[in-house]
Design a protein around this motif. Structure first.
Motif, mmCIF file in Angstrom:
data_model
loop_
_atom_site.group_PDB
_atom_site.id
_atom_site.type_symbol
_atom_site.label_atom_id
_atom_site.label_comp_id
_atom_site.label_asym_id
_atom_site.label_seq_id
_atom_site.Cartn_x
_atom_site.Cartn_y
_atom_site.Cartn_z
ATOM 1 N N ALA A 64 0.866 -1.193 0.000
ATOM 2 C CA ALA A 64 0.000 0.000 0.000
ATOM 3 C C ALA A 64 0.892 1.230 0.000
ATOM 4 C CB ALA A 64 -0.933 -0.008 1.209
ATOM 5 N N ARG A 65 0.262 2.411 0.003
ATOM 6 C CA ARG A 65 1.019 3.670 0.061
ATOM 7 C C ARG A 65 0.449 4.537 1.175
ATOM 8 N NH1 ARG A 65 4.449 3.626 -3.924
ATOM 9 N NH2 ARG A 65 5.178 5.732 -3.503
ATOM 10 N N LEU A 66 1.346 5.268 1.849
ATOM 11 C CA LEU A 66 0.958 6.174 2.915
ATOM 12 C C LEU A 66 0.654 7.558 2.332
ATOM 13 C CD1 LEU A 66 3.533 5.172 5.677
ATOM 14 C CD2 LEU A 66 1.196 4.334 5.336
ATOM 15 N N PRO A 67 0.056 8.469 3.110
ATOM 16 C CA PRO A 67 -0.298 9.793 2.584
ATOM 17 C C PRO A 67 0.875 10.563 1.988
ATOM 18 C CG PRO A 67 -1.420 9.424 4.661
ATOM 19 C CD PRO A 67 -0.493 8.265 4.480
ATOM 20 N N SER A 127 -5.134 7.052 12.578
ATOM 21 C CA SER A 127 -4.727 8.064 11.606
ATOM 22 C C SER A 127 -4.345 7.444 10.270
ATOM 23 C CB SER A 127 -3.551 8.877 12.153
ATOM 24 O OG SER A 127 -2.454 8.031 12.461
ATOM 25 N N LEU A 128 -4.001 6.140 10.277
ATOM 26 C CA LEU A 128 -3.639 5.447 9.042
ATOM 27 C C LEU A 128 -4.780 4.575 8.522
ATOM 28 C CD1 LEU A 128 0.063 4.413 9.754
ATOM 29 C CD2 LEU A 128 -0.780 6.330 8.397
ATOM 30 N N ASP A 129 -5.547 4.001 9.429
ATOM 31 C CA ASP A 129 -6.705 3.203 9.007
ATOM 32 C C ASP A 129 -7.784 3.334 10.072
ATOM 33 O OD1 ASP A 129 -8.571 1.368 8.107
ATOM 34 O OD2 ASP A 129 -7.055 0.001 7.336
ATOM 35 N N SER A 130 -8.636 4.313 9.893
ATOM 36 C CA SER A 130 -9.684 4.579 10.877
ATOM 37 C C SER A 130 -10.800 3.544 10.824
ATOM 38 C CB SER A 130 -10.276 5.977 10.645
ATOM 39 O OG SER A 130 -10.843 6.065 9.344
ATOM 40 N N SER A 165 -9.614 0.373 2.527
ATOM 41 C CA SER A 165 -8.750 1.073 3.477
ATOM 42 C C SER A 165 -7.335 0.502 3.405
ATOM 43 C CB SER A 165 -9.308 0.930 4.894
ATOM 44 O OG SER A 165 -9.140 -0.407 5.365
ATOM 45 N N LEU A 166 -6.422 1.086 4.175
ATOM 46 C CA LEU A 166 -5.015 0.676 4.134
ATOM 47 C C LEU A 166 -4.864 -0.822 4.369
ATOM 48 C CD1 LEU A 166 -1.996 1.757 4.082
ATOM 49 C CD2 LEU A 166 -2.135 1.629 6.567
ATOM 50 N N HIS A 167 -5.456 -1.323 5.454
ATOM 51 C CA HIS A 167 -5.316 -2.754 5.747
ATOM 52 C C HIS A 167 -6.016 -3.616 4.712
ATOM 53 C CE1 HIS A 167 -4.087 -2.540 10.269
ATOM 54 N NE2 HIS A 167 -3.049 -2.664 9.474
ATOM 55 N N GLU A 168 -7.133 -3.170 4.196
ATOM 56 C CA GLU A 168 -7.816 -3.932 3.161
ATOM 57 C C GLU A 168 -6.952 -4.058 1.912
ATOM 58 O OE1 GLU A 168 -12.563 -3.201 3.985
ATOM 59 O OE2 GLU A 168 -11.391 -1.595 3.053
ATOM 60 N N ARG A 169 -6.256 -2.996 1.553
ATOM 61 C CA ARG A 169 -5.371 -3.041 0.383
ATOM 62 C C ARG A 169 -4.170 -3.953 0.641
ATOM 63 N NH1 ARG A 169 -5.890 2.207 -3.017
ATOM 64 N NH2 ARG A 169 -7.888 3.010 -2.302
ATOM 65 N N MET A 170 -3.618 -3.896 1.856
ATOM 66 C CA MET A 170 -2.494 -4.759 2.188
ATOM 67 C C MET A 170 -2.907 -6.228 2.149
ATOM 68 S SD MET A 170 -0.950 -2.410 5.288
ATOM 69 C CE MET A 170 0.212 -3.633 5.872
ATOM 70 N N ALA A 171 -4.060 -6.525 2.722
ATOM 71 C CA ALA A 171 -4.543 -7.909 2.711
ATOM 72 C C ALA A 171 -4.812 -8.384 1.288
ATOM 73 C CB ALA A 171 -5.800 -8.032 3.567
#
Length: 320
Positions: A12-15, A89-92, A108-114
């Protein structure tokens, strides 16, 4: 001869446009066979699984059949923070990565990583998702109870306790409320991929007994899948039990003093005393903590400061 490759992939990518990356290790044997996907450190403080995979890399025999795909750090964000979850702040929406499988490429961030890791896991013939509990956890393997192939993998892995967990329509309300249908183990078993979750003891520290048990269990899985030409080796006397989600919980906030009389792995009856929850300022007893039913005491909280609703102990229901 077993061939090994290591590939960096983006999860994934951060802000700030910083890439969240991890390494995928692929081991391919000379002979055809199944594909086993194994990952560790989905929760970043659970580091013994990462060490299991490092030693697996060092000790892997040359006569492997099929393919092993290994991810030693499944969640780099929690790994760097030595934490169980990711900050809001990264995955609300999804602080716990193990509640969102098989993920969502647009989520979301974790959904994309998974979802990125599911590209590997979802194509595997079997999955081992290595976790670790607190120091005061009886080493166990969790499997989806109504999925016989997963149960066979759990038996092969070994450990003192094999813990079946009902899923889907067979699960109770609490299971659904806690979003357990989004665990990797459950998502994979729903897709008919045999999957287990070994829970090795100890967080944050590399503990030799936990590492050795995990490594032996992983090699046993390879033997069970006929990826190694050997029978599974004993890895502890196993007791079959059922997960009990209605854990012993704190009824108030304060300090929990475990009295040490009931020991891990012990069969306890209902109302067995475990300790006392008290107000540290007034010394008032807030709760006489005791088990809520018969079963095997398989973990106990040792971090004394608790808030109302915190889990204090877990009791597994013994199977005949």
């Amino acid at each position: 001869m077993t061939a090994h490759t290591a590939t960096r992939i983006e999860l994934a990518r951060l802000p700030s446009d910083l890439s969240v990356e991890t390494t995928v290790h692929t081991y391919e044997g000379d002979e055809p066979g199944p594909t086993l996907y194994v990952q560790a450190a989905q929760h970043g403080r659970e580091v013994n699984g990462s060490e299991v995979l490092r030693r697996f890399h060092e000790d892997l025999p040359s006569n492997l059949r099929g393919t092993v795909i290994a991810i030693p750090v499944a969640n780099p964000i929690t790994f760097d923070r030595v934490s169980y979850t990711t900050p809001g702040s990264l995955d609300s929406m999804n602080s716990n990565m193990n509640r969102v499988w098989p993920g969502d490429t647009d989520g979301s961030l974790h959904e994309r990583m998974a979802a990125r890791l599911w590209e590997y896991a979802g194509e595997a013939d079997a999955i081992v998702d290595i976790h670790t509990g607190s120091p005061d956890t009886l080493t166990h393997v969790v499997f989806t109870e109504d999925h016989p192939p997963s149960r066979e993998l759990a038996k092969a892995f070994g450990t003192a306790l094999l813990l079946g967990e009902p899923a889907g329509a067979n699960a109770d309300t609490e299971w659904h409320e806690r979003r357990f249908d989004g665990k990797l183990r459950v998502a994979a078993a729903t897709g008919d991929i045999p999957t287990i979750t070994p829970e090795l003891a100890h967080n944050k520290q590399l503990v030799e007994s936990a590492i050795e048990r995990g490594l032996q269990g992983l090699f046993n899985v390879l033997r069970e899948l006929d990826m190694l030409a050997e029978e599974p080796k004993p890895n502890g006397d196993s007791v079959l039990a059922r997960n009990h989600l209605g854990r012993v919980e704190a009824t108030d906030s304060g300090l929990f003093h475990y009295d040490g009389r009931a020991e891990l792995g012990e069969y306890v009856g209902a109302n067995t005393p475990l300790g006392t929850l008290y107000d540290p300022t007034t010394y008032e007893t807030l709760q006489k903590v005791e088990t809520d039913r018969d079963g095997i005491l398989y973990w106990i909280a040792r971090e004394a400061t608790v808030v109302a609703g915190d889990s204090l102990a877990g009791v597994a229901l013994l199977r005949e």
